[in-house]
Scaffold this active site. Structure first.
Site, PDB file in Angstrom:
ATOM      1  N   GLU A  31      38.157  43.778  33.018  1.00 59.16           N
ATOM      2  CA  GLU A  31      38.329  44.891  32.074  1.00 59.16           C
ATOM      3  C   GLU A  31      38.256  46.233  32.796  1.00 59.16           C
ATOM      4  O   GLU A  31      39.016  47.158  32.491  1.00 59.16           O
ATOM      5  CB  GLU A  31      37.258  44.820  30.977  1.00 59.16           C
ATOM      6  CG  GLU A  31      37.324  43.579  30.107  1.00 59.16           C
ATOM      7  CD  GLU A  31      38.624  43.455  29.340  1.00 59.16           C
ATOM      8  OE1 GLU A  31      39.263  44.490  29.061  1.00 59.16           O
ATOM      9  OE2 GLU A  31      39.028  42.323  29.013  1.00 59.16           O
ATOM     10  N   ASP A  91      43.128  40.788  36.745  1.00 62.53           N
ATOM     11  CA  ASP A  91      42.534  39.533  37.233  1.00 62.53           C
ATOM     12  C   ASP A  91      42.167  39.646  38.713  1.00 62.53           C
ATOM     13  O   ASP A  91      41.081  39.230  39.138  1.00 62.53           O
ATOM     14  CB  ASP A  91      43.513  38.365  37.048  1.00 62.53           C
ATOM     15  CG  ASP A  91      43.551  37.840  35.629  1.00 62.53           C
ATOM     16  OD1 ASP A  91      42.653  38.183  34.838  1.00 62.53           O
ATOM     17  OD2 ASP A  91      44.484  37.087  35.304  1.00 62.53           O
TER      18      ASP A  91
END
Length: 399
Positions: free
Chosen positions: A268, A345
């Site tokens: 995030e 990611d």
């Protein structure tokens, strides 16, 4: 003109049905092959759930399309004639809000079925009738307040700002969206869920060290009692500027290890570090600008053909046909979003380590019962995230 509008809606529904059936057939065939990411039983269960969800969406789509066609052919004329007699701003607001609330009531049985039958059967929903009723009332009140205010702004722009009223309406609407993003984590979210500061301990220390190490300022780390409604796992950074806060679902804390949670939060944070949030806000602004530019310049004869006039007619027409325009923009938004997810990611893997990121993705897929594969064309049209299989393979291949 009515027949042309109906044809557009029919074409839109046909395309969506085509893609849904394409996805269903792909999942059916894929489920017969060797399992990936998940165990054999988990893989087949996720496939069954994905197919059930697609069938539910198909049914809902077709029903809502029939409702939309009814509005186009008959309903809007009847509602407009009944509500708008003097063409005042108040009457136009009442017309638009009546349209919104009637559709919400019509859609209520699908919401009840989804929450209390489909999701419970799939092992997700923990919702009680009391919580559902309270949530529904709160949502209706928020819709009434924000919806009426938004429509009043649009109608005021139409009445007083001349030929380019839509440009001013766009700027004001975009400003409202920014304000809602600012207040969501601190005002709106707590209306529905109990949000409490994360207790002192190893997890909080690890998260605070992560934030400090990356130079990320937030208003705190919080836990949301998501399990009261649903068993799915999630976490997010909400708000903008000084209102930013880290919010963890209690289900996430229960199921993931500290290292895996840090990897998820690193993902995030990757969105913030890569300016993905600002990029998506800019893309949303472009999309909203085009919406206003297109709908505001549609000839009045089009609105009049379905029995609506003035500002209220513009708002309702916008609400009725905006899903079609959103569908056209989906591939562009999805392509950029999926690219952002790969980057996030990779950032999450660097924040902790690659294996923790992979393990976290596997657990998220397992607990959320997400089928790890998708038809490429369906993904290109609909998905904001790459498939679970794609994400894990990309991480494995990163040096």
């Amino acid at each position: 003109m009515i027949y042309f509008l109906v044809f557009i809606y029919f074409l839109y529904v046909f395309l969506r049905c085509f893609f849904a059936i394409l996805q269903i057939n792909f999942i059916k065939n894929a489920s017969l092959k060797k399992a990936v990411v998940l165990s054999d039983d988990e893989y087949k269960n996720a496939a069954n759930i994905a197919i059930q969800n697609q069938k539910f969406e198909l049914t809902s789509l077709i029903f809502n399309a029939l409702v939309a066609i009814f509005w186009i052919v008959f309903g809007l004329k009847i509602l407009y004639a009944y509500v708008v007699t003097d063409d005042t701003i108040a009457q136009n607001i009442a017309f638009a809000m009546a349209f919104v609330f009637i559709n919400l009531v019509i859609d209520l049985p699908f919401n009840i079925y989804e929450k209390f039958i489909k999701d419970k059967k799939q092992g997700f929903s923990n919702l009680t009738p009391k919580i559902f009723i309270v949530d529904t009332i709160k949502s209706l009140l928020l819709t009434l307040v924000f919806g009426s205010g938004f429509i009043w702004i649009i109608l005021t722009c139409i009445d007083f700002l001349g030929e380019f009223w839509w440009l001013w309406a766009f700027f004001i609407s975009f400003g409202i969206i920014i304000v809602i993003n600012l207040i969501y984590p601190t005002i709106i979210a707590p209306m529905f869920n109990k949000v409490t500061p994360l207790e002192e301990g190893e997890l909080k220390s690890a998260i605070e060290n992560l934030l400090i190490g990356l130079g990320f300022k937030s208003s705190g780390v919080f836990v949301m009692d998501a399990s009261k409604r649903d068993s799915r796992l999630n976490a997010y950074f909400g708000g903008l500027g000084a209102t930013k806060r880290v919010v963890l679902f209690d289900t996430l804390i229960q199921k993931l290890s500290i290292d895996e949670i840090i990897a998820v939060l690193g993902h995030e944070l990757g969105h913030f570090k890569h300016k993905d949030i600002l990029k998506m806000i800019a893309l949303s602004a472009i999309m909203l600008f085009l919406f206003f530019a297109i709908f505001a310049n549609i000839p009045n004869s089009v609105y009049e053909s379905i029995g609506v006039f003035g500002g209220g007619g513009f708002v309702v027409f916008f609400l009725l046909f905006s899903p079609i325009f959103s569908f056209l923009f989906n591939p562009i938004i999805g392509f950029i979003s999926r690219k952002n997810e790969f980057g996030a990611d990779e950032f999450g893997a660097r924040t902790k380590d690659k294996q923790s990121m992979i393990d976290a993705l596997k657990k998220l897929g397992l607990e959320n019962k997400a089928f790890p594969l998708s038809h490429p064309l369906y993904s290109a049209i609909y998905h904001s995230h790459p498939t679970l299989f794609e994400r894990i393979e990309k991480l494995k291949n990163e040096s």
